[in-house]
Each structure stands twice: as structure tokens, then as C-alpha cells.
Motif scaffolding. Structure first.
Motif, PDB file in Angstrom:
ATOM      1  N   ASP A 105       0.833  -1.209   0.000  1.00  0.00           N
ATOM      2  CA  ASP A 105       0.000   0.000   0.000  1.00  0.00           C
ATOM      3  C   ASP A 105       0.865   1.256   0.000  1.00  0.00           C
ATOM      4  O   ASP A 105       0.569   2.234  -0.691  1.00  0.00           O
ATOM      5  CB  ASP A 105      -0.918   0.016   1.226  1.00  0.00           C
ATOM      6  CG  ASP A 105      -1.999  -1.044   1.169  1.00  0.00           C
ATOM      7  OD1 ASP A 105      -2.478  -1.333   0.064  1.00  0.00           O
ATOM      8  OD2 ASP A 105      -2.354  -1.576   2.238  1.00  0.00           O
ATOM      9  N   GLU A 108       2.425   1.763  -3.439  1.00  0.00           N
ATOM     10  CA  GLU A 108       1.426   2.276  -4.375  1.00  0.00           C
ATOM     11  C   GLU A 108       1.142   3.750  -4.113  1.00  0.00           C
ATOM     12  O   GLU A 108       0.959   4.541  -5.054  1.00  0.00           O
ATOM     13  CB  GLU A 108       0.137   1.474  -4.236  1.00  0.00           C
ATOM     14  CG  GLU A 108       0.245   0.038  -4.718  1.00  0.00           C
ATOM     15  CD  GLU A 108      -0.960  -0.784  -4.305  1.00  0.00           C
ATOM     16  OE1 GLU A 108      -1.894  -0.204  -3.705  1.00  0.00           O
ATOM     17  OE2 GLU A 108      -0.980  -1.999  -4.566  1.00  0.00           O
ATOM     18  N   THR A 109       1.089   4.124  -2.843  1.00  0.00           N
ATOM     19  CA  THR A 109       0.824   5.521  -2.501  1.00  0.00           C
ATOM     20  C   THR A 109       1.913   6.430  -3.038  1.00  0.00           C
ATOM     21  O   THR A 109       1.637   7.509  -3.589  1.00  0.00           O
ATOM     22  CB  THR A 109       0.713   5.674  -0.966  1.00  0.00           C
ATOM     23  OG1 THR A 109      -0.393   4.903  -0.501  1.00  0.00           O
ATOM     24  CG2 THR A 109       0.505   7.133  -0.575  1.00  0.00           C
ATOM     25  N   PHE A 112       1.485   6.674  -6.820  1.00  0.00           N
ATOM     26  CA  PHE A 112       0.279   7.434  -7.144  1.00  0.00           C
ATOM     27  C   PHE A 112       0.528   8.930  -6.978  1.00  0.00           C
ATOM     28  O   PHE A 112       0.167   9.745  -7.837  1.00  0.00           O
ATOM     29  CB  PHE A 112      -0.865   6.968  -6.234  1.00  0.00           C
ATOM     30  CG  PHE A 112      -2.192   7.573  -6.557  1.00  0.00           C
ATOM     31  CD1 PHE A 112      -2.894   7.184  -7.684  1.00  0.00           C
ATOM     32  CD2 PHE A 112      -2.753   8.530  -5.730  1.00  0.00           C
ATOM     33  CE1 PHE A 112      -4.130   7.736  -7.975  1.00  0.00           C
ATOM     34  CE2 PHE A 112      -3.979   9.093  -6.017  1.00  0.00           C
ATOM     35  CZ  PHE A 112      -4.676   8.700  -7.150  1.00  0.00           C
ATOM     36  N   ARG A 173      -5.230   3.008  -8.598  1.00  0.00           N
ATOM     37  CA  ARG A 173      -4.397   2.221  -7.683  1.00  0.00           C
ATOM     38  C   ARG A 173      -4.313   0.755  -8.130  1.00  0.00           C
ATOM     39  O   ARG A 173      -3.284   0.106  -7.930  1.00  0.00           O
ATOM     40  CB  ARG A 173      -4.950   2.317  -6.255  1.00  0.00           C
ATOM     41  CG  ARG A 173      -4.586   3.610  -5.557  1.00  0.00           C
ATOM     42  CD  ARG A 173      -5.073   3.607  -4.117  1.00  0.00           C
ATOM     43  NE  ARG A 173      -4.630   4.792  -3.402  1.00  0.00           N
ATOM     44  CZ  ARG A 173      -3.492   4.880  -2.739  1.00  0.00           C
ATOM     45  NH1 ARG A 173      -2.673   3.845  -2.715  1.00  0.00           N
ATOM     46  NH2 ARG A 173      -3.161   5.976  -2.115  1.00  0.00           N
ATOM     47  N   ARG A 177      -0.883  -1.209  -8.970  1.00  0.00           N
ATOM     48  CA  ARG A 177      -0.535  -2.467  -8.300  1.00  0.00           C
ATOM     49  C   ARG A 177      -0.163  -3.531  -9.330  1.00  0.00           C
ATOM     50  O   ARG A 177       0.791  -4.292  -9.145  1.00  0.00           O
ATOM     51  CB  ARG A 177      -1.712  -2.927  -7.441  1.00  0.00           C
ATOM     52  CG  ARG A 177      -1.420  -4.138  -6.564  1.00  0.00           C
ATOM     53  CD  ARG A 177      -2.625  -4.511  -5.721  1.00  0.00           C
ATOM     54  NE  ARG A 177      -3.119  -3.364  -4.983  1.00  0.00           N
ATOM     55  CZ  ARG A 177      -4.386  -2.971  -4.985  1.00  0.00           C
ATOM     56  NH1 ARG A 177      -5.282  -3.641  -5.699  1.00  0.00           N
ATOM     57  NH2 ARG A 177      -4.765  -1.929  -4.288  1.00  0.00           N
TER      58      ARG A 177
END
Length: 396
Positions: A105, A108-109, A112, A173, A177
Motif C-alpha cells: 500500500d 502504491e501511494t 500514485f 491504484r 498495483r
């Protein structure tokens, strides 16, 4: 402690870990299961999650959110879920809220936010610990790969729920991923991104400490939600820009600070308006036109993203900005020497059915007070509020 649990593998693993910790410490855990209501089966899934937790001795509470479908669905769902869980923490006295985001997570953040052009602060990713007015938000699993959490559930014999939206390529997202091609979060790329986020977080913490030190030396920040900062006192370097941005964020109640470019321009002028905060003659005040509409003055009421009411004012009162007209009608003695433009954005309580009644302005009044408290607790930080009609720390 409270923990957000969706029924997915990672939040269920978090609940098991937190339960073990709480038992060892002689504490207790409450799992908060939020039913967004987006899918027909969501209510049943929430009940299954609560039942699965209860079978393992974990108390659970289902919160029905009922958000309407529409644009920015995932963003609105995250915000609504967080607000609902924090509300329970505040009302029931849970000072810690645990969330189950993990290493993948975090990676990915970072990706992003990088794609959206975030600066260094945004690239720090999700914070492992963040203070909110209602509770301290903790993310203890940011360094843990999701494969390890899945293995924990398998060892405990738990088959988790799988949210189909987590595989929906319409969401950015999900596409990110898939581009990582590392569902277990154990690959070198994911580990490198997570480490980069930690490095940016360390830089962010150092920058915040420097800004706080700079502000502490030259600015006065009042519990009434305003500040005094002489033009030029901050300097003109990078720390000065960050300091002014943090101060504007604090006084506006916005979730995010203003842009670097806009803040640098305001700093160079030494006056002007940014994010609904006006700077003139050293005074930084909330503009009444930028304030939210009044709300009923009920216990727990939040207003303008900055103020929260605790206690019970008389029935029928409203909580909102004093306004320019009312502020201009106060004589200088009653204003304590504060400018009328400062008072205009202060919170006041009045009864709409009695226009002749003078509004109650907690920051100005003397006397024994009333059984309520106004806390200044914006997104950018928290300052002790006023109790009753008296300034809590005695300053004027």
C-alpha cells in the motif's frame, strides 16, 4: 485500542495482532467494521466480519455509512470511513485507532502521488502515526509485506473476504498495483519504494521541526484561531515558506497546505489572502466569507473544519462566524483591542429567533462561563480551546 477491519486479509491480520498485543498489556480492542453500502452484499459481509472477530474474542461494531454512488467513489469512501471511525473513538474514549495499510500500500501511494506531481511532503506516503483531534491514528504494518499477513491468517485457519473493487482496473491504484507485479509485496521494487517513502518521511519530519522552531521564535498563535506574524520576521528561505504554509493550513482548517508557489508569493508581499486566511498588518485571520455556514450548537458539533463544540449550550443556538456586521458593532473595549476583521471570523453562538440578543463570543467574554467548551482543532494541528466563556489559558 480501536482498529478498522474490513474483513479483508490485511485488516483481519491487524485485528489478530492487535488482540494479542492488547491481551498481553491488559487492554482491550474494539474492531470497527464500516459498511459503505456500495454493493448489495456489503451488509452481509459486515455481519460476517463482526461474527468472525467475535468468534475469536474480539469485540466488533458495525457502522453503516450509506454513501451515495458517484464520482471519486474510493476517495469519498476512505474519507467517510475515517470520519466514522474517529467519531466512535471520540464518543467512546478510544485514544488509538489502528489501520491495516502495509508495505505494498505504501509503495502504491508513493507511485500514485508521484504521478500526480506531489512534492517531497506527499512522497513521504502514509504516516505511521498521525494525530487527529479524536484519536492517534497508527499504521503499524507499513513495513510488513502483505504475504506475511496472508500467511498469518492461513495459520489461524481464517479465509478472508475479497473486495472485487481491489481488482477493478478502472481505479488508478489497481493499475499501479498490477504494474508492480508483486502481489505479495516482497519484491525488490516494492521494498525500494517503501524505503524511499521512509526517507521522504524523515525529510518531512525534519522540515516540520524546522518550521515549528521558526514559528515559535517569531509568531503568536492564539487559541481563538488567529495568529500575529510581523511581515519579514520569518525570513525568505525555504524554511520560511514552509513555516508560512503550515500556519495558513492551521488557521484555514484545510487538510492540505497551500502550494509552495502561492505561499512564496504571499511571503514576498507580506500581506494578502490565501486559503481563506487574510494577512494584513501582521494579523493572520480567517475571513468570514470563507467560513462554513452556521450549524446547530449541539454537543460534538464540528464547524468550519476548525472548531468542535463540547458540552451543551442552550437549546436552539447556532454556532458560526461572528461576521463583519456584528464584529463592526462591538466597541473597542469589548473587542479587547483586537481588530474587527479578526473578530469577524471567530466562532460565536447566537439564537436566530432573537435577533436583538447579542451573540456570545467565547474568546471575549468574562464571567463564570457556561457548560460547554470550544476546541480549536483544525486539520493542521490542535490548540487548547476555550472553556465556557473564558479563555482557557488566561491569555488575551
Amino acid at each position: 485500542m480501536a482498529a478498522g477491519v474490513s474483513g479483508g486479509p490485511h485488516s483481519l491480520a491487524l485485528a489478530l495482532i492487535a488482540q494479542d498485543f492488547c491481551r498481553a498489556q491488559g487492554g482491550s480492542l474494539l474492531a470497527l467494521v464500516v459498511d459503505h453500502g456500495f454493493r448489495a452484499e456489503s451488509a452481509a459481509e459486515a455481519r460476517w466480519t463482526a461474527g468472525t472477530l467475535a468468534a475469536r474474542g474480539i469485540a466488533a461494531r458495525v457502522i453503516s455509512l450509506g454513501l451515495p454512488r458517484g464520482a471519486a467513489l474510493q476517495e469519498r469512501a476512505r474519507a467517510g470511513r475515517m470520519a466514522a471511525m474517529l467519531s466512535v473513538c471520540a464518543s467512546d474514549g478510544y485514544p488509538w485507532l489502528l489501520l491495516g495499510q502495509h508495505r505494498l500500500d505504501q509503495a502504491e501511494t508513493l507511485l500514485f502521488r508521484a504521478l500526480r506531481g506531489s512534492g517531497e511532503a506527499g512522497l513521504a506516503g502514509m504516516a505511521a502515526a498521525r494525530a487527529a483531534p479524536e484519536a492517534m491514528i497508527l499504521r503499524p504494518l507499513l513495513g510488513t509485506p502483505p504475504a506475511a499477513l496472508e500467511a498469518l491468517l492461513a495459520a489461524r485457519g481464517i479465509l478472508p473476504l475479497r473486495d472485487p473493487s481491489n481488482d477493478d482496473p478502472r481505479f488508478a491504484r489497481v493499475r499501479l498495483r498490477r504494474s508492480l507485479a508483486d502481489p505479495g509485496g516482497e519484491g525488490q521494487g516494492t521494498a525500494a519504494l517503501a524505503e524511499a517513502a521512509r526517507a521522504f518521511a524523515r525529510r518531512r519530519a525534519a522540515a516540520e521541526e524546522a518550521a515549528a522552531a521558526r514559528l515559535a521564535g517569531v509568531a503568536r498563535i492564539d487559541p481563538a484561531g488567529w495568529a500575529f506574524l510581523p511581515p519579514g520576521a520569518l525570513g525568505a528561505d525555504r524554511v520560511a515558506v514552509a513555516s508560512l504554509a503550515a500556519l495558513v493550513r492551521l488557521l484555514s482548517g484545510d487538510e492540505h497546505a497551500p502550494s509552495t508557489a502561492a505561499t512564496r508569493a504571499l511571503l514576498a508581499r507580506g500581506e494578502g489572502t490565501l486559503h481563506g486566511v487574510h494577512w494584513q498588518g501582521g494579523w493572520l485571520v480567517r475571513e468570514p466569507v470563507a467560513c462554513a455556514p452556521p450549524v446547530p450548537a449541539l454537543d460534538g458539533a464540528a464547524w468550519d473544519g476548525r472548531w468542535r463544540l463540547r458540552g451543551h449550550p442552550p437549546d436552539g443556538f447556532l454556532l458560526g462566524a461572528l461576521g463583519a456586521a456584528r464584529a463592526g458593532g462591538l466597541d473597542r473595549k469589548r473587542r479587547r483591542g483586537w481588530p474587527a476583521r479578526l473578530l469577524a471570523g471567530l466562532p460565536a453562538l447566537w439564537h436566530p429567533g432573537d435577533p436583538a440578543a447579542a451573540p456570545s463570543i467565547p474568546a471575549l467574554e468574562d464571567g463564570p462561563g457556561t457548560p460547554f467548551r470550544l476546541d480549536f482543532c483544525p486539520a493542521g494541528g490542535a490548540i487548547s480551546g476555550y472553556k465556557g466563556l473564558e479563555n482557557k489559558n488566561g491569555e488575551r
